[in-house]
Design a protein around this motif. Structure first.
Motif, PDB file in Angstrom:
ATOM      1  N   LYS A 248     -14.966  41.666  21.704  1.00  0.00           N
ATOM      2  CA  LYS A 248     -16.391  42.382  22.575  1.00  0.00           C
ATOM      3  C   LYS A 248     -16.730  43.283  21.388  1.00  0.00           C
ATOM      4  O   LYS A 248     -16.086  44.130  20.985  1.00  0.00           O
ATOM      5  N   VAL A 249     -18.068  43.021  20.872  1.00  0.00           N
ATOM      6  CA  VAL A 249     -18.604  43.928  19.914  1.00  0.00           C
ATOM      7  C   VAL A 249     -19.747  44.642  20.730  1.00  0.00           C
ATOM      8  O   VAL A 249     -20.715  43.860  21.258  1.00  0.00           O
ATOM      9  N   THR A 250     -19.954  45.931  20.685  1.00  0.00           N
ATOM     10  CA  THR A 250     -20.894  46.779  21.427  1.00  0.00           C
ATOM     11  C   THR A 250     -21.351  47.668  20.225  1.00  0.00           C
ATOM     12  O   THR A 250     -20.797  48.010  19.392  1.00  0.00           O
ATOM     13  N   VAL A 251     -22.721  48.019  20.364  1.00  0.00           N
ATOM     14  CA  VAL A 251     -23.465  49.063  19.690  1.00  0.00           C
ATOM     15  C   VAL A 251     -23.835  50.316  20.595  1.00  0.00           C
ATOM     16  O   VAL A 251     -24.240  50.050  21.904  1.00  0.00           O
ATOM     17  N   HIS A 252     -23.472  51.625  20.157  1.00  0.00           N
ATOM     18  CA  HIS A 252     -23.609  52.798  20.903  1.00  0.00           C
ATOM     19  C   HIS A 252     -24.167  53.791  20.208  1.00  0.00           C
ATOM     20  O   HIS A 252     -24.304  53.701  18.937  1.00  0.00           O
ATOM     21  N   THR A 253     -24.955  54.824  20.726  1.00  0.00           N
ATOM     22  CA  THR A 253     -25.309  55.874  19.909  1.00  0.00           C
ATOM     23  C   THR A 253     -24.576  57.140  20.619  1.00  0.00           C
ATOM     24  O   THR A 253     -24.302  57.240  21.788  1.00  0.00           O
ATOM     25  N   GLU A 254     -24.504  58.111  19.616  1.00  0.00           N
ATOM     26  CA  GLU A 254     -23.898  59.337  19.775  1.00  0.00           C
ATOM     27  C   GLU A 254     -24.723  60.365  19.029  1.00  0.00           C
ATOM     28  O   GLU A 254     -24.450  60.356  17.711  1.00  0.00           O
TER      29      GLU A 254
ATOM     30  N   LEU B   7     -23.118  53.642  16.490  1.00  0.00           N
ATOM     31  CA  LEU B   7     -21.759  53.281  16.339  1.00  0.00           C
ATOM     32  C   LEU B   7     -21.632  51.791  16.431  1.00  0.00           C
ATOM     33  O   LEU B   7     -22.219  51.146  17.737  1.00  0.00           O
ATOM     34  N   LEU B   8     -20.957  50.895  15.880  1.00  0.00           N
ATOM     35  CA  LEU B   8     -20.533  49.584  16.289  1.00  0.00           C
ATOM     36  C   LEU B   8     -18.959  49.420  16.405  1.00  0.00           C
ATOM     37  O   LEU B   8     -18.303  50.002  15.482  1.00  0.00           O
ATOM     38  N   LEU B   9     -18.677  49.120  17.643  1.00  0.00           N
ATOM     39  CA  LEU B   9     -17.394  49.261  18.068  1.00  0.00           C
ATOM     40  C   LEU B   9     -16.799  47.619  18.192  1.00  0.00           C
ATOM     41  O   LEU B   9     -17.696  46.817  18.897  1.00  0.00           O
TER      42      LEU B   9
ATOM     43  N   THR C 133     -25.993  56.508  10.083  1.00  0.00           N
ATOM     44  CA  THR C 133     -27.058  57.325  10.619  1.00  0.00           C
ATOM     45  C   THR C 133     -28.213  56.181  11.077  1.00  0.00           C
ATOM     46  O   THR C 133     -28.067  55.270  10.881  1.00  0.00           O
ATOM     47  N   TRP C 134     -28.932  56.994  11.716  1.00  0.00           N
ATOM     48  CA  TRP C 134     -30.191  55.986  12.535  1.00  0.00           C
ATOM     49  C   TRP C 134     -30.900  55.214  11.337  1.00  0.00           C
ATOM     50  O   TRP C 134     -31.440  54.107  11.426  1.00  0.00           O
ATOM     51  N   GLU C 135     -31.186  55.873   9.973  1.00  0.00           N
ATOM     52  CA  GLU C 135     -31.778  55.485   8.969  1.00  0.00           C
ATOM     53  C   GLU C 135     -31.075  54.289   8.569  1.00  0.00           C
ATOM     54  O   GLU C 135     -31.486  53.171   8.149  1.00  0.00           O
TER      55      GLU C 135
ATOM     56  N   GLY D 187     -31.852  50.157   8.434  1.00  0.00           N
ATOM     57  CA  GLY D 187     -31.720  49.172   7.311  1.00  0.00           C
ATOM     58  C   GLY D 187     -30.726  48.009   7.450  1.00  0.00           C
ATOM     59  O   GLY D 187     -31.085  47.202   6.993  1.00  0.00           O
ATOM     60  N   LEU D 188     -29.609  48.407   7.954  1.00  0.00           N
ATOM     61  CA  LEU D 188     -28.698  47.366   8.319  1.00  0.00           C
ATOM     62  C   LEU D 188     -29.548  46.241   9.114  1.00  0.00           C
ATOM     63  O   LEU D 188     -29.363  45.158   8.880  1.00  0.00           O
ATOM     64  N   ALA D 189     -30.129  46.714  10.043  1.00  0.00           N
ATOM     65  CA  ALA D 189     -30.762  45.775  11.113  1.00  0.00           C
ATOM     66  C   ALA D 189     -31.919  44.931  10.373  1.00  0.00           C
ATOM     67  O   ALA D 189     -31.947  43.682  10.458  1.00  0.00           O
ATOM     68  N   ARG D 190     -32.453  45.491   9.284  1.00  0.00           N
ATOM     69  CA  ARG D 190     -33.659  44.777   8.472  1.00  0.00           C
ATOM     70  C   ARG D 190     -32.864  43.680   7.723  1.00  0.00           C
ATOM     71  O   ARG D 190     -33.426  42.515   7.606  1.00  0.00           O
ATOM     72  N   ALA D 191     -31.937  44.131   7.092  1.00  0.00           N
ATOM     73  CA  ALA D 191     -31.278  43.212   5.887  1.00  0.00           C
ATOM     74  C   ALA D 191     -30.651  41.970   7.114  1.00  0.00           C
ATOM     75  O   ALA D 191     -30.843  40.978   6.759  1.00  0.00           O
TER      76      ALA D 191
END
Length: 99
Positions: A11-17, A22-24, A34-36, A40-44
């Motif tokens: 199970k791979v999840t994405v959270h914010t703190e 955070l990718l778990l 960081t959100w930036e 950038g990762l999402a764009r790539a």
């Protein structure tokens, strides 16, 4: 570059703190961005997934272009000369298209 592989049973999840993304994987922290950095990762990932999708559809594109060439239709489905050349070869030599 390190490869990340996620088997189907994990199970791979994405959270914010706060301002961090955070990718778990199975609850264990894999990435803390960081959100930036996350943007950038999402764009790539979006760009590379589009390229991978294009590559996976090349055989269909060659077949479709060969069909158009064989039918004498002046329509090009690609701007890549290598794909167009392969479609021309397919149109000329594929017995199924010649019928």
């Amino acid at each position: 570059m390190a490869n990340l592989f996620f088997p189907a049973n994990e199970k791979v999840t994405v959270h914010t703190e706060g301002t961090r993304v955070l990718l778990l994987r199975n609850g264990a922290l894999l990435l803390d961005l960081t959100w930036e950095g996350a943007k950038g990762l999402a764009r790539a990932l979006r760009i590379q997934s589009a390229r991978a999708e294009q590559a996976s559809k090349i055989p269909e594109l060659i077949n479709d272009q060969a069909t158009l060439i064989r039918a004498g239709m002046p329509i090009s489905l690609t701007t890549d000369p290598r794909i167009f050349k392969e479609a021309g070869n397919e149109a000329a030599h594929n017995r199924e298209l010649r019928r």
